[in-house]
Design a protein around this motif. Structure first.
Motif, PDB file in Angstrom:
ATOM      1  N   ALA A  16       0.859  -1.187   0.000  1.00  0.00           N
ATOM      2  CA  ALA A  16       0.000   0.000   0.000  1.00  0.00           C
ATOM      3  C   ALA A  16       0.890   1.231   0.000  1.00  0.00           C
ATOM      4  O   ALA A  16       2.094   1.154   0.283  1.00  0.00           O
ATOM      5  CB  ALA A  16      -0.925  -0.007   1.210  1.00  0.00           C
ATOM      6  N   PHE A  17       0.286   2.386  -0.292  1.00  0.00           N
ATOM      7  CA  PHE A  17       1.059   3.629  -0.355  1.00  0.00           C
ATOM      8  C   PHE A  17       0.333   4.752   0.391  1.00  0.00           C
ATOM      9  O   PHE A  17      -0.904   4.806   0.420  1.00  0.00           O
ATOM     10  CB  PHE A  17       1.286   4.068  -1.801  1.00  0.00           C
ATOM     11  CG  PHE A  17       2.309   3.262  -2.525  1.00  0.00           C
ATOM     12  CD1 PHE A  17       3.646   3.623  -2.515  1.00  0.00           C
ATOM     13  CD2 PHE A  17       1.926   2.119  -3.221  1.00  0.00           C
ATOM     14  CE1 PHE A  17       4.592   2.873  -3.197  1.00  0.00           C
ATOM     15  CE2 PHE A  17       2.864   1.361  -3.902  1.00  0.00           C
ATOM     16  CZ  PHE A  17       4.197   1.733  -3.891  1.00  0.00           C
ATOM     17  N   TYR A  18       1.150   5.639   0.969  1.00  0.00           N
ATOM     18  CA  TYR A  18       0.665   6.889   1.544  1.00  0.00           C
ATOM     19  C   TYR A  18       1.372   8.031   0.816  1.00  0.00           C
ATOM     20  O   TYR A  18       2.511   7.880   0.349  1.00  0.00           O
ATOM     21  CB  TYR A  18       0.980   6.980   3.033  1.00  0.00           C
ATOM     22  CG  TYR A  18       0.033   6.204   3.931  1.00  0.00           C
ATOM     23  CD1 TYR A  18      -0.968   6.852   4.652  1.00  0.00           C
ATOM     24  CD2 TYR A  18       0.159   4.823   4.067  1.00  0.00           C
ATOM     25  CE1 TYR A  18      -1.828   6.146   5.477  1.00  0.00           C
ATOM     26  CE2 TYR A  18      -0.698   4.104   4.906  1.00  0.00           C
ATOM     27  CZ  TYR A  18      -1.684   4.776   5.598  1.00  0.00           C
ATOM     28  OH  TYR A  18      -2.546   4.072   6.416  1.00  0.00           O
ATOM     29  N   THR A  19       0.695   9.176   0.732  1.00  0.00           N
ATOM     30  CA  THR A  19       1.270  10.357   0.084  1.00  0.00           C
ATOM     31  C   THR A  19       1.334  11.516   1.076  1.00  0.00           C
ATOM     32  O   THR A  19       0.354  11.789   1.787  1.00  0.00           O
ATOM     33  CB  THR A  19       0.436  10.782  -1.141  1.00  0.00           C
ATOM     34  OG1 THR A  19       0.404   9.713  -2.079  1.00  0.00           O
ATOM     35  CG2 THR A  19       1.045  12.012  -1.807  1.00  0.00           C
ATOM     36  N   ALA A  20       2.482  12.184   1.120  1.00  0.00           N
ATOM     37  CA  ALA A  20       2.661  13.355   1.986  1.00  0.00           C
ATOM     38  C   ALA A  20       3.104  14.537   1.140  1.00  0.00           C
ATOM     39  O   ALA A  20       3.919  14.394   0.219  1.00  0.00           O
ATOM     40  CB  ALA A  20       3.696  13.071   3.067  1.00  0.00           C
ATOM     41  N   GLU A  21       2.554  15.709   1.449  1.00  0.00           N
ATOM     42  CA  GLU A  21       2.903  16.929   0.720  1.00  0.00           C
ATOM     43  C   GLU A  21       3.108  18.074   1.708  1.00  0.00           C
ATOM     44  O   GLU A  21       2.272  18.306   2.591  1.00  0.00           O
ATOM     45  CB  GLU A  21       1.787  17.303  -0.259  1.00  0.00           C
ATOM     46  CG  GLU A  21       2.074  18.585  -1.039  1.00  0.00           C
ATOM     47  CD  GLU A  21       0.905  18.995  -1.920  1.00  0.00           C
ATOM     48  OE1 GLU A  21       1.013  20.051  -2.584  1.00  0.00           O
ATOM     49  OE2 GLU A  21      -0.112  18.276  -1.935  1.00  0.00           O
ATOM     50  N   ASN A  22       4.231  18.765   1.569  1.00  0.00           N
ATOM     51  CA  ASN A  22       4.534  19.920   2.413  1.00  0.00           C
ATOM     52  C   ASN A  22       3.845  21.153   1.820  1.00  0.00           C
ATOM     53  O   ASN A  22       4.246  21.659   0.776  1.00  0.00           O
ATOM     54  CB  ASN A  22       6.045  20.132   2.492  1.00  0.00           C
ATOM     55  CG  ASN A  22       6.421  21.313   3.373  1.00  0.00           C
ATOM     56  OD1 ASN A  22       5.568  21.955   3.985  1.00  0.00           O
ATOM     57  ND2 ASN A  22       7.710  21.605   3.451  1.00  0.00           N
ATOM     58  N   ARG A  23       2.847  21.658   2.498  1.00  0.00           N
ATOM     59  CA  ARG A  23       2.086  22.796   1.985  1.00  0.00           C
ATOM     60  C   ARG A  23       2.522  24.129   2.592  1.00  0.00           C
ATOM     61  O   ARG A  23       1.826  25.132   2.454  1.00  0.00           O
ATOM     62  CB  ARG A  23       0.593  22.578   2.246  1.00  0.00           C
ATOM     63  CG  ARG A  23       0.017  21.438   1.424  1.00  0.00           C
ATOM     64  CD  ARG A  23      -1.490  21.414   1.456  1.00  0.00           C
ATOM     65  NE  ARG A  23      -2.042  20.616   0.368  1.00  0.00           N
ATOM     66  CZ  ARG A  23      -3.340  20.489   0.125  1.00  0.00           C
ATOM     67  NH1 ARG A  23      -4.221  21.107   0.912  1.00  0.00           N
ATOM     68  NH2 ARG A  23      -3.764  19.765  -0.886  1.00  0.00           N
ATOM     69  N   SER A  24       3.661  24.130   3.264  1.00  0.00           N
ATOM     70  CA  SER A  24       4.169  25.359   3.855  1.00  0.00           C
ATOM     71  C   SER A  24       5.213  25.989   2.932  1.00  0.00           C
ATOM     72  O   SER A  24       5.563  25.426   1.888  1.00  0.00           O
ATOM     73  CB  SER A  24       4.777  25.086   5.229  1.00  0.00           C
ATOM     74  OG  SER A  24       6.035  24.447   5.089  1.00  0.00           O
ATOM     75  N   SER A  25       5.721  27.135   3.336  1.00  0.00           N
ATOM     76  CA  SER A  25       6.751  27.833   2.548  1.00  0.00           C
ATOM     77  C   SER A  25       8.156  27.545   3.070  1.00  0.00           C
ATOM     78  O   SER A  25       9.119  28.175   2.639  1.00  0.00           O
ATOM     79  CB  SER A  25       6.495  29.347   2.599  1.00  0.00           C
ATOM     80  OG  SER A  25       6.521  29.817   3.948  1.00  0.00           O
ATOM     81  N   LYS A  26       8.272  26.576   3.987  1.00  0.00           N
ATOM     82  CA  LYS A  26       9.570  26.244   4.561  1.00  0.00           C
ATOM     83  C   LYS A  26       9.801  24.740   4.489  1.00  0.00           C
ATOM     84  O   LYS A  26       8.849  23.957   4.535  1.00  0.00           O
ATOM     85  CB  LYS A  26       9.648  26.699   6.023  1.00  0.00           C
ATOM     86  CG  LYS A  26       9.507  28.194   6.233  1.00  0.00           C
ATOM     87  CD  LYS A  26       9.592  28.520   7.720  1.00  0.00           C
ATOM     88  CE  LYS A  26       9.467  30.015   7.969  1.00  0.00           C
ATOM     89  NZ  LYS A  26       9.530  30.345   9.409  1.00  0.00           N
ATOM     90  N   PRO A  27      11.072  24.310   4.394  1.00  0.00           N
ATOM     91  CA  PRO A  27      11.367  22.877   4.479  1.00  0.00           C
ATOM     92  C   PRO A  27      10.993  22.352   5.864  1.00  0.00           C
ATOM     93  O   PRO A  27      11.241  23.022   6.879  1.00  0.00           O
ATOM     94  CB  PRO A  27      12.884  22.806   4.258  1.00  0.00           C
ATOM     95  CG  PRO A  27      13.243  24.102   3.610  1.00  0.00           C
ATOM     96  CD  PRO A  27      12.285  25.117   4.155  1.00  0.00           C
ATOM     97  N   ILE A  28      10.394  21.189   5.913  1.00  0.00           N
ATOM     98  CA  ILE A  28       9.960  20.617   7.184  1.00  0.00           C
ATOM     99  C   ILE A  28      10.359  19.140   7.226  1.00  0.00           C
ATOM    100  O   ILE A  28      10.219  18.414   6.246  1.00  0.00           O
ATOM    101  CB  ILE A  28       8.438  20.744   7.379  1.00  0.00           C
ATOM    102  CG1 ILE A  28       8.050  22.213   7.563  1.00  0.00           C
ATOM    103  CG2 ILE A  28       7.963  19.935   8.591  1.00  0.00           C
ATOM    104  CD1 ILE A  28       6.563  22.437   7.732  1.00  0.00           C
TER     105      ILE A  28
END
Length: 223
Positions: free
Chosen positions: A139-151
């Motif tokens: 199975a797979f999960y998806t993550a996306e950084n929606r901020s303006s900084k690296p996290i």
């Protein structure tokens, strides 16, 4: 000496005495005020130090929570962490050698959450998969950084019902591993898991046909 002069001197003496008394009382009040102010300052400093220590303790606890949770899972088998001495690979090999055929189908559902203050979109790419005891699945999960900084984030997980979690074994998983995402970056993270064939023969698992795998992402650092 006339009586009027005597009265005048007595009056002056009394006035001087009263001034000394007032001056002494004023000094006492000023001294008491200084003492009270110093005591208040000491209490304020103690309170500030206590609150500062509490904040550092809370921050330290949040950073320590993930590795402590991982050790707890490894020690107890909670959440599906493999606890037995026999490895997943050995179980799969033994299952293939025995030629055991499972008939019971289990629906594994997926859930994703982010902690407060974590500006990521985090979702499973599939709602559910169907698998039989003794079979492995991906199975797979998806993550996306929606901020303006690296996290940088890290995830914990759990499997419900809890009593069935011991039979849910993860062969490959992104849990407890730091994921560093740049602003707007998106990644797919695989979960390769295996349902122990003993699930089907355990009487305690009767009536359990659905398992839920849940992940929660926490923010480790922000640049």
């Amino acid at each position: 000496m006339s009586w009027s002069r005597i009265s005048s001197r007595i009056s002056l003496l009394n006035h001087s005495k009263n001034l000394r008394i007032l001056s002494h009382e004023s000094s006492q009040r000023q001294c008491a005020s200084h003492v009270s102010h110093a005591s208040t300052e000491r209490k304020s400093k103690k309170t500030l130090l206590y609150l500062t220590a509490l904040v550092f303790a809370m921050v330290g606890s949040s950073y320590a929570a993930v590795p402590l949770y991982r050790r707890f899972c490894q020690a107890t088998g909670y959440g599906g962490t493999v606890q037995r001495r026999e490895s997943v690979e050995e179980k799969i090999a033994q299952h293939e050698k025995d030629g055991t055929v499972a008939t019971r189908e289990i629906v594994v559902q997926f859930n994703a959450d982010v902690a407060d203050g974590m500006p990521w979109k985090f979702v499973p790419t599939q709602r559910e998969v169907r698998v039989k005891p003794g079979e492995s699945a991906l199975a797979f999960y998806t993550a996306e950084n929606r901020s303006s900084k690296p996290i940088t984030g890290v995830s914990t997980y759990n499997v419900t019902p809890m009593k069935a979690a011991v039979y849910f074994n993860k062969i490959q998983c992104f849990c407890f591993e730091e994921q560093h995402l740049l602003p707007g970056e998106q990644i797919d993270m695989p979960v390769f898991f295996y349902i122990d064939p003993e699930f089907e023969t355990d009487a305690r698992m009767d009536g359990i046909n659905n398992l839920i795998l849940s992940y929660t992402f926490f923010k480790v650092s922000e640049e």
